[in-house]
Scaffold this motif. Structure first.
Motif, PDB file in Angstrom:
ATOM      1  N   HIS A 497       0.958  -1.513  -0.325  1.00  0.00           N
ATOM      2  CA  HIS A 497      -0.433   0.101  -0.421  1.00  0.00           C
ATOM      3  C   HIS A 497       1.051   1.226   0.447  1.00  0.00           C
ATOM      4  CE1 HIS A 497      -3.784  -2.141   0.838  1.00  0.00           C
ATOM      5  NE2 HIS A 497      -2.652  -2.743   2.095  1.00  0.00           N
ATOM      6  N   CYS A 545      -4.816   5.205   1.597  1.00  0.00           N
ATOM      7  CA  CYS A 545      -3.687   4.996   1.381  1.00  0.00           C
ATOM      8  C   CYS A 545      -4.593   5.072  -0.846  1.00  0.00           C
ATOM      9  CB  CYS A 545      -4.446   3.207   0.465  1.00  0.00           C
ATOM     10  SG  CYS A 545      -3.651   2.216  -0.473  1.00  0.00           S
ATOM     11  N   LEU A 547      -3.742   3.596  -3.599  1.00  0.00           N
ATOM     12  CA  LEU A 547      -3.934   2.720  -4.078  1.00  0.00           C
ATOM     13  C   LEU A 547      -6.013   3.579  -4.512  1.00  0.00           C
ATOM     14  CD1 LEU A 547      -2.847  -0.566  -3.510  1.00  0.00           C
ATOM     15  CD2 LEU A 547      -2.595   1.202  -5.911  1.00  0.00           C
ATOM     16  N   HIS A 550      -9.121   0.932  -2.828  1.00  0.00           N
ATOM     17  CA  HIS A 550      -7.931   0.876  -1.248  1.00  0.00           C
ATOM     18  C   HIS A 550      -8.886   2.231  -0.881  1.00  0.00           C
ATOM     19  CE1 HIS A 550      -5.182  -2.466  -1.788  1.00  0.00           C
ATOM     20  NE2 HIS A 550      -6.348  -3.093  -2.881  1.00  0.00           N
ATOM     21  N   MET A 555      -9.900   2.674   3.332  1.00  0.00           N
ATOM     22  CA  MET A 555      -8.049   2.709   4.395  1.00  0.00           C
ATOM     23  C   MET A 555      -7.669   4.200   4.378  1.00  0.00           C
ATOM     24  SD  MET A 555      -4.780   0.746   3.052  1.00  0.00           S
ATOM     25  CE  MET A 555      -4.699  -1.160   3.412  1.00  0.00           C
TER      26      MET A 555
HETATM   27 CU   LIG Z   1      -4.130   0.157  -0.401  1.00  0.00          CU
END
Ligand SMILES: [Cu+2]
Length: 564
Positions: A497, A545, A547, A550, A555
């Protein structure tokens, strides 16, 4: 401090002025057109500079392999226009939202007053549909950065662009460059991001169905029966390197697919600075230029002592500047995805129309026991899968359906070159190789440590921090202005991550003392941990994070820094 502008008349006036330059059909901005002379030679019409800049967020398309894909554009293009700024200047950015939904722009990696940071619901209310917002802040740093929407699914649909900031005064660089190119890597899908998210929710390995057997054999490390049973018990697969893969994504260099072959020109023998930006929504890239060593001179915009590598892996949100000295031939810039399912490609060449061989994608890597937060050097396999659910190892993590593992023995993996990079046969950059060029600005030892667990349930496609999603966590992470804090991130998942803290540049804890490398985004390897020290800047800051899905699934946290 507030410079909210929702003045409809002013807005309509601004839009009226821009009416004549509608960029219908033009999908790439000038700076990223297929053949580029490079930064030093870019005409001023192809970048945006100066103290007053206007950006328009709208609907458009990006062309991939000759086919148009729906996109959210900035000034009509994907990527958007390059901002070329100078350290020490003031900047007034008027952002006009032409969408029928709220929007925003966030200046990734810039240190600024938090009200200008551009995260709806955290640092400002967002830009309502068909209205505008004016950001105003001083530019206090130099280097390679980027900007993107922080609203809805817009970043994943193309709403991003590079920022290059020149130093206030031309500093003596250890490796001066004669020319430079921005290489912005990204990903784009013909499938709407909302559908991608739905598919992952229904079946987490929806885009990840390569059978283990074949890839394992190719990589020469087929699993033993014991290992197979253990992975099965975990309801995970050692091939879960990426959740979104080339089966749904296309990979772009400066907005161009591999066949379009974006080409940066150079004169043989000159030194060229390449500013690599990972602006992808869901992709880590392995970047190399076969036949050409790269000297890394900056990480996340921060100068580092030159370090020579053949390859580096970086996550969404990270940037690296490298210096290369190409000879009289063409070179391929190969940006293979971490799971090796796809590749973005570009070319460096002394003349137009040249190309070098494109290296084949390498065998798909497999995750290891280390990636599950276990050191298997002792050979102890039995009982490990039990320990992976032992909540007492991380008391602050709320155990439940959203948490499917706790790293039993998380290792500091800052010296790790990244997933699949351990055995590629040449030098790959690690965080430990980075040493700041200048002494760190704050040499105080941290007063306290904040441990944050990166948690998730792969099978349910749930992502969180300390076992709670952003919406379940009602309390921000509190800090005091000027406080010196060590963050330790423990990755209780089997994915890497890239964790980004807004509005701060922090020092990685890698044993380099007062020359610790400084970054704004740190990748935490699966089952491992990573620490950084930071000096708190006042305000509410997003911490998440990078991403995209995510973050969207939870997150993320707010770091709240109160006046001292
Ligand atoms: Cu992530």
């Amino acid at each position: 401090m507030s410079s909210w502008i929702i003045d409809r008349r002013a807005l309509l006036g601004a839009v009226g002025q821009l009416g004549g330059v509608a960029l219908a059909g033009q999908a790439t901005p000038g700076w990223a057109k297929t053949l580029s002379q490079g930064g030093a030679a870019l005409p001023s019409s192809e970048v945006l500079s100066g103290e007053a800049i206007t950006l328009r967020i709208g609907k458009g398309h990006v062309t991939i392999g000759g086919k148009p894909a729906k996109a959210i554009t900035i000034n009509g293009t994907v990527p958007g226009p390059m901002l070329r700024l100078k350290e020490g200047q003031m900047l007034r950015l008027t952002v006009i939202n032409e969408l029928d939904e709220p929007s925003s722009l966030h200046w990734h990696g810039l240190v600024l007053p938090f009200q200008m940071d551009g995260v709806p619901g955290v640092s400002f209310p967002g830009i309502p549909p068909r209205s505008s917002f004016t950001y105003e802040f001083p530019i206090v740093q130099h280097g390679t950065y980027w900007y993107h929407s922080h609203s809805g699914l817009q970043e994943m649909m193309g709403c991003y662009a590079p920022i290059v900031i020149e130093p206030a005064e031309a500093l003596p660089a250890p490796l001066p460059s004669m020319r430079e190119h921005v290489v912005l890597l990204s990903d784009h899908s013909f499938v709407n991001p909302a559908r991608i998210a739905r598919n992952l929710k229904v079946e987490a390995d929806y885009y990840n169905r390569q059978p283990q057997t074949l890839s394992g054999l190719m990589a020469g490390h087929e699993l033993s029966m014991d290992q197979r049973l253990m992975w099965a018990k975990m309801r995970m697969s050692p091939t879960d390197i990426a959740d979104v893969t080339a089966s749904v994504m296309h990979y772009l260099a400066n907005g161009h697919g591999p066949d379009e072959n974006w080409t940066g020109l150079f004169t043989p023998g000159e030194t060229v600075r390449l500013r690599f930006i990972n602006a992808a929504s869901m992709t880590f890239f392995n970047v190399r230029i076969p036949g050409l060593a790269m000297q890394v001179v900056a990480a996340d915009g921060q100068d580092v002592q030159p370090v020579t590598v053949e390859e580096f892996q970086f996550g969404a949100g990270e940037t690296y500047d490298v210096i290369v000295t190409p000879q009289n031939r063409a070179y391929t810039i190969a940006a293979e995805t971490m799971d090796r399912s796809g590749m973005a490609r570009a070319t460096l060449a002394p003349a137009a129309g040249m190309a070098a061989p494109v290296p084949p994608r390498r065998a798909r890597p497999l995750l290891t026991m280390k990636d599950m937060g276990m050191d298997m050097s002792g050979g102890a396999m039995k009982g490990m899968s039990m320990k992976m659910r032992d909540g007492s190892l991380a008391p602050q993590v709320k155990m439940g359906p959203g948490v499917d593992m706790i790293s039993a023995m998380p290792e500091d993996r800052m010296g790790d070159p990244g997933i699949g990079m351990g055995d590629v046969g040449h030098k790959v950059l690690t965080y430990r190789d980075l040493v700041a060029l200048h002494p760190n600005p704050d040499l105080r030892a941290p007063e306290r440590e904040i441990e944050v667990h990166l948690t998730g349930a792969m099978e349910r496609y749930m992502w969180s921090m300390d076992g709670k999603t952003m919406s379940q966590a009602h309390e921000p992470i509190p800090m005091r202005k000027g406080e010196r804090v060590r963050f330790t991130l423990v990755n209780d998942t089997m994915m890497a991550h890239p964790i980004h803290l807004h509005g701060h540049i922090f020092e990685l804890v890698t044993g380099h003392g007062d020359h610790s490398p400084r970054k704004h985004t740190v990748t935490v390897q699966p089952g491992g941990k990573a620490s950084f020290d930071v000096t708190a800047e006042p305000g509410d800051w997003a911490f998440h994070c990078h991403l995209f899905l995510h973050m969207a699934m939870g997150m993320m946290r707010v770091v709240q820094v109160r006046p001292a």
